[in-house]
Design a protein around this motif. Structure first.
Motif, PDB file in Angstrom:
ATOM      1  N   UNK A  42       0.808  -1.307   0.088  1.00  0.00           N
ATOM      2  CA  UNK A  42      -0.122   0.066   0.036  1.00  0.00           C
ATOM      3  C   UNK A  42       0.721   1.050   0.014  1.00  0.00           C
ATOM      4  N   UNK A  43       0.290   2.491  -0.405  1.00  0.00           N
ATOM      5  CA  UNK A  43       0.917   3.679  -0.515  1.00  0.00           C
ATOM      6  C   UNK A  43       0.734   4.415   0.801  1.00  0.00           C
ATOM      7  N   UNK A  44       1.822   4.717   1.546  1.00  0.00           N
ATOM      8  CA  UNK A  44       1.812   5.412   2.782  1.00  0.00           C
ATOM      9  C   UNK A  44       1.267   6.948   2.441  1.00  0.00           C
ATOM     10  N   UNK A  45       0.922   7.655   3.522  1.00  0.00           N
ATOM     11  CA  UNK A  45       0.626   9.025   3.403  1.00  0.00           C
ATOM     12  C   UNK A  45       1.898  10.063   3.298  1.00  0.00           C
ATOM     13  N   UNK A  46       1.821  10.876   2.525  1.00  0.00           N
ATOM     14  CA  UNK A  46       2.819  11.858   2.279  1.00  0.00           C
ATOM     15  C   UNK A  46       3.746  11.289   1.213  1.00  0.00           C
ATOM     16  N   UNK A  47       5.022  11.630   1.759  1.00  0.00           N
ATOM     17  CA  UNK A  47       6.236  11.115   1.080  1.00  0.00           C
ATOM     18  C   UNK A  47       6.818   9.768   1.250  1.00  0.00           C
ATOM     19  N   UNK A  48       6.117   9.195   2.316  1.00  0.00           N
ATOM     20  CA  UNK A  48       6.746   7.983   2.652  1.00  0.00           C
ATOM     21  C   UNK A  48       6.652   6.935   1.528  1.00  0.00           C
ATOM     22  N   UNK A  49       7.698   5.884   1.622  1.00  0.00           N
ATOM     23  CA  UNK A  49       7.846   5.004   0.394  1.00  0.00           C
ATOM     24  C   UNK A  49       6.806   3.780   0.480  1.00  0.00           C
ATOM     25  N   UNK A  50       6.564   3.297  -0.615  1.00  0.00           N
ATOM     26  CA  UNK A  50       5.626   2.118  -1.033  1.00  0.00           C
ATOM     27  C   UNK A  50       5.800   0.990   0.217  1.00  0.00           C
ATOM     28  N   UNK A  51       4.766   0.465   0.772  1.00  0.00           N
ATOM     29  CA  UNK A  51       4.807  -0.248   2.017  1.00  0.00           C
ATOM     30  C   UNK A  51       4.468  -1.466   1.448  1.00  0.00           C
ATOM     31  N   UNK A  52       5.476  -2.605   1.653  1.00  0.00           N
ATOM     32  CA  UNK A  52       5.159  -3.853   0.806  1.00  0.00           C
ATOM     33  C   UNK A  52       4.453  -4.814   2.267  1.00  0.00           C
ATOM     34  N   UNK A  53       3.550  -5.591   1.806  1.00  0.00           N
ATOM     35  CA  UNK A  53       2.764  -6.238   3.026  1.00  0.00           C
ATOM     36  C   UNK A  53       3.020  -7.767   2.839  1.00  0.00           C
ATOM     37  N   UNK A  54       3.891  -8.375   3.693  1.00  0.00           N
ATOM     38  CA  UNK A  54       4.324  -9.941   3.422  1.00  0.00           C
ATOM     39  C   UNK A  54       2.895 -10.814   3.447  1.00  0.00           C
ATOM     40  N   UNK A  55       1.802 -10.345   4.112  1.00  0.00           N
ATOM     41  CA  UNK A  55       0.611 -11.456   3.902  1.00  0.00           C
ATOM     42  C   UNK A  55       0.225 -11.521   2.371  1.00  0.00           C
ATOM     43  N   UNK A  56       0.428 -10.492   1.727  1.00  0.00           N
ATOM     44  CA  UNK A  56      -0.056 -10.206   0.377  1.00  0.00           C
ATOM     45  C   UNK A  56       1.026 -10.530  -0.815  1.00  0.00           C
ATOM     46  N   UNK A  57       2.130 -11.169  -0.124  1.00  0.00           N
ATOM     47  CA  UNK A  57       3.133 -11.307  -1.187  1.00  0.00           C
ATOM     48  C   UNK A  57       2.990 -12.731  -1.724  1.00  0.00           C
ATOM     49  N   UNK A  58       3.571 -13.302  -2.768  1.00  0.00           N
ATOM     50  CA  UNK A  58       3.662 -14.580  -3.352  1.00  0.00           C
ATOM     51  C   UNK A  58       4.464 -15.500  -2.767  1.00  0.00           C
ATOM     52  N   UNK A  59       4.146 -16.472  -2.352  1.00  0.00           N
ATOM     53  CA  UNK A  59       5.043 -17.492  -1.584  1.00  0.00           C
ATOM     54  C   UNK A  59       4.974 -18.760  -2.211  1.00  0.00           C
TER      55      UNK A  59
END
Length: 533
Positions: A42-59
């Protein structure tokens, strides 16, 4: 499969398969970042980097132990597995998946990761049971029967630094004693090996000074049985090298070969005697797990005569004629006999040349054994039989039921000396017949030719014979020979304009042993031993 966002509204109008759908259909798993709720972060608020979410990653989950299996990580989509109870494949422990039930691809019990591991263990067990395969063999065991001049040279050559890693001599046999060596013991050098075998004139040793050696009375039949049993136990291929001139040893060849042992030999008698014995030797090679047979040294000592013939035949050439000077003894005698006289004097006497040849070891102890032509007849018999067992459109060669004795052979033994048993007496009385040979030489010289004792196999006429022939001075048989050299010419369809010629020393213990050892190397290579020479 699901449609991209851009064409989502049209998804119901197009086929939903990868084969029929167009390029606008996404064929992934739905975890692409642009596909709504299944984006990987998901995208963080403001200028924060894109946040990867492990529970949504391919395994990608690899079943435990899969990295230890011998199977490759690939299964073709079109492979159908039909695991019946009598198939020999292990049955899967897991339950079948919906796909396997629907498509019938993986048999009644499915094909998942657990079954994949089961197959790996199954084939690993099969591999361990047959670990000692010819491809993994590192050396061959060797038993040598007949340790005379040639046999001793074979021992020295096999124990040379280049060949000792490839061959393990486990037995030596002379006419009275057999020396057995422990295969597990370190290899010995040739001189030490020969010193452990007592002379045939001595008694059988009751014990051995060497811990790896043991002795029994010579018995070739029992030796073959022991070698075959030991080979089955050790899984190491064994070569029997017969350096005798004993017919009784060659009569064991069919049993030896059928039991899985290979035979390498310079002994002509097994292949040039009765047709029945030759047939048994050939048929024994068709037995399951039969050994190999190599006999190069029977015809040309170290010259590649039989191997050349085999190569010609196996590559589809048609051999029309073989002719040559096959006897080193006869070659020496007539090379000397045909030398031009000096100062107008008569040429050398036939009897004097034979006497010198005997003194130099070129002849048998009884020169009549060479002058009879039987040695050449045996060699022609071998070549004729090798030709006959290969299909040909040319005339059939004689059957030779009694082997060399069935050949047309011209003897050079004067009839008055035919029954003399002593070699010394034969040489003493031979000068009485020099005039007969002088006449033959004079007749040849009058035609501008020289005398040569040759063997001929003519497939066009179906003739096999050996005898004295005249050749012009320019012919290779007249001009190219010296000393005790042999020379053989192969006339074939490929070599129709000029024959293929093999020439060189055709006698002597060292060159004969070389031919034997070269055959042993061929056997080792065919059994999977890596020969780096």
């Amino acid at each position: 499969m699901r449609a991209t966002l851009q064409l989502l509204s049209k998804a119901s109008r197009a086929p939903l398969t990868s084969k029929q759908g167009n390029k606008n259909y996404y064929k992934g798993t739905g975890s692409h970042p642009g596909l709504g709720s299944k984006r990987t972060g998901r995208h963080a608020v403001g200028k924060a980097p894109y946040i990867m979410m492990p529970e949504r990653m391919r395994r990608f989950v690899v079943p435990e132990g899969l990295n230890e299996t011998d199977l490759k990580p690939y299964v073709a989509a079109n492979v159908r597995f039909d695991f019946k109870n009598d198939s020999g494949w292990p049955m899967a422990n897991s339950k079948p998946t919906f796909a396997s039930k629907r498509q019938g691809l993986f048999g009644p019990n499915g094909f998942d990761g657990h079954y994949y591991l089961q197959l790996g263990e199954h084939f690993k067990g099969i591999k361990s049971e047959s670990a000692q395969t010819p491809q993994e063999m590192t050396s061959c065991a060797v038993a040598i029967v007949g340790v005379g001049l040639v046999g001793k040279q074979v021992v020295h050559q096999l124990t040379s630094p280049a060949l000792s890693p490839l061959f393990k001599i486990i037995s030596l046999t002379n006419s009275r004693h057999t020396l057995h060596l422990n295969p597990a013991a370190p290899s010995l050098d040739g001189q030490t090996l020969l010193s452990l075998l007592p002379p045939s004139s001595g008694p059988l040793p009751s014990s051995s000074a060497h811990p790896a050696a043991s002795y029994v009375a010579a018995n070739p039949t029992e030796l073959v049985k022991k070698l075959a049993a030991d080979a089955r136990h050790s899984k190491q291929h064994t070569i029997l090298i017969d350096c005798t001139s004993d017919l009784s040893v060659t009569e064991l060849y069919p049993t030896t070969i059928a039991s899985g042992l290979s035979v390498v030999t310079p002994n002509k008698k097994g292949f040039s005697s009765s047709a029945d014995l030759f047939k048994q030797i050939v048929e024994a090679q068709s037995a399951p797990n039969a050994g190999l047979v190599y006999l190069e040294a029977t015809v040309g000592a170290g010259l590649p005569i039989i191997s050349t013939l085999r190569d010609l035949l196996k590559t589809g050439d048609e051999v029309t004629k073989i002719e040559g000077v096959f006897s080193g003894t006869m070659s020496y005698i007539f090379n000397e006999f045909s030398k031009p006289a000096s100062g107008g004097s008569a040429g050398p006497k036939f009897s004097e040349i034979v006497k010198i040849a005997k003194e130099n070891g070129y002849t048998e102890p009884h020169p009549a054994d060479d002058l009879s032509g039987s040695d050449v007849a045996r060699k022609l018999t071998i070549l004729s039989r090798l030709l006959s067992i290969n299909p040909s459109s040319l005339a059939a060669l004689p059957d030779l039921p009694e082997g060399y004795a069935s050949l047309s052979t011209e003897t050079l033994i004067p009839s008055a000396l035919a029954n003399i048993a002593s070699g010394e007496e034969f040489v003493q009385k031979l000068p009485e017949h020099d005039a007969e040979f002088d006449k033959l030489r004079s007749e040849a010289e009058a035609e501008g030719k020289v005398l040569r004792y040759v063997g001929v196999i003519d497939r066009a006429s179906g003739v096999v014979k050996c005898g004295l022939e005249k050749y012009p001075a320019a012919h290779p048989f007249a001009s190219a020979l010296s000393g005790s050299d042999n020379i053989v010419a192969f006339h074939t369809k490929r070599y129709s304009q000029r024959p293929l010629i093999v020439q060189g020393a055709g006698a002597g213990a060292d060159v004969t042993a070389m031919g034997v050892v070269a055959d042993a190397i061929k056997v080792a290579e065919r059994q999977g031993v890596r020969v780096h020479l």
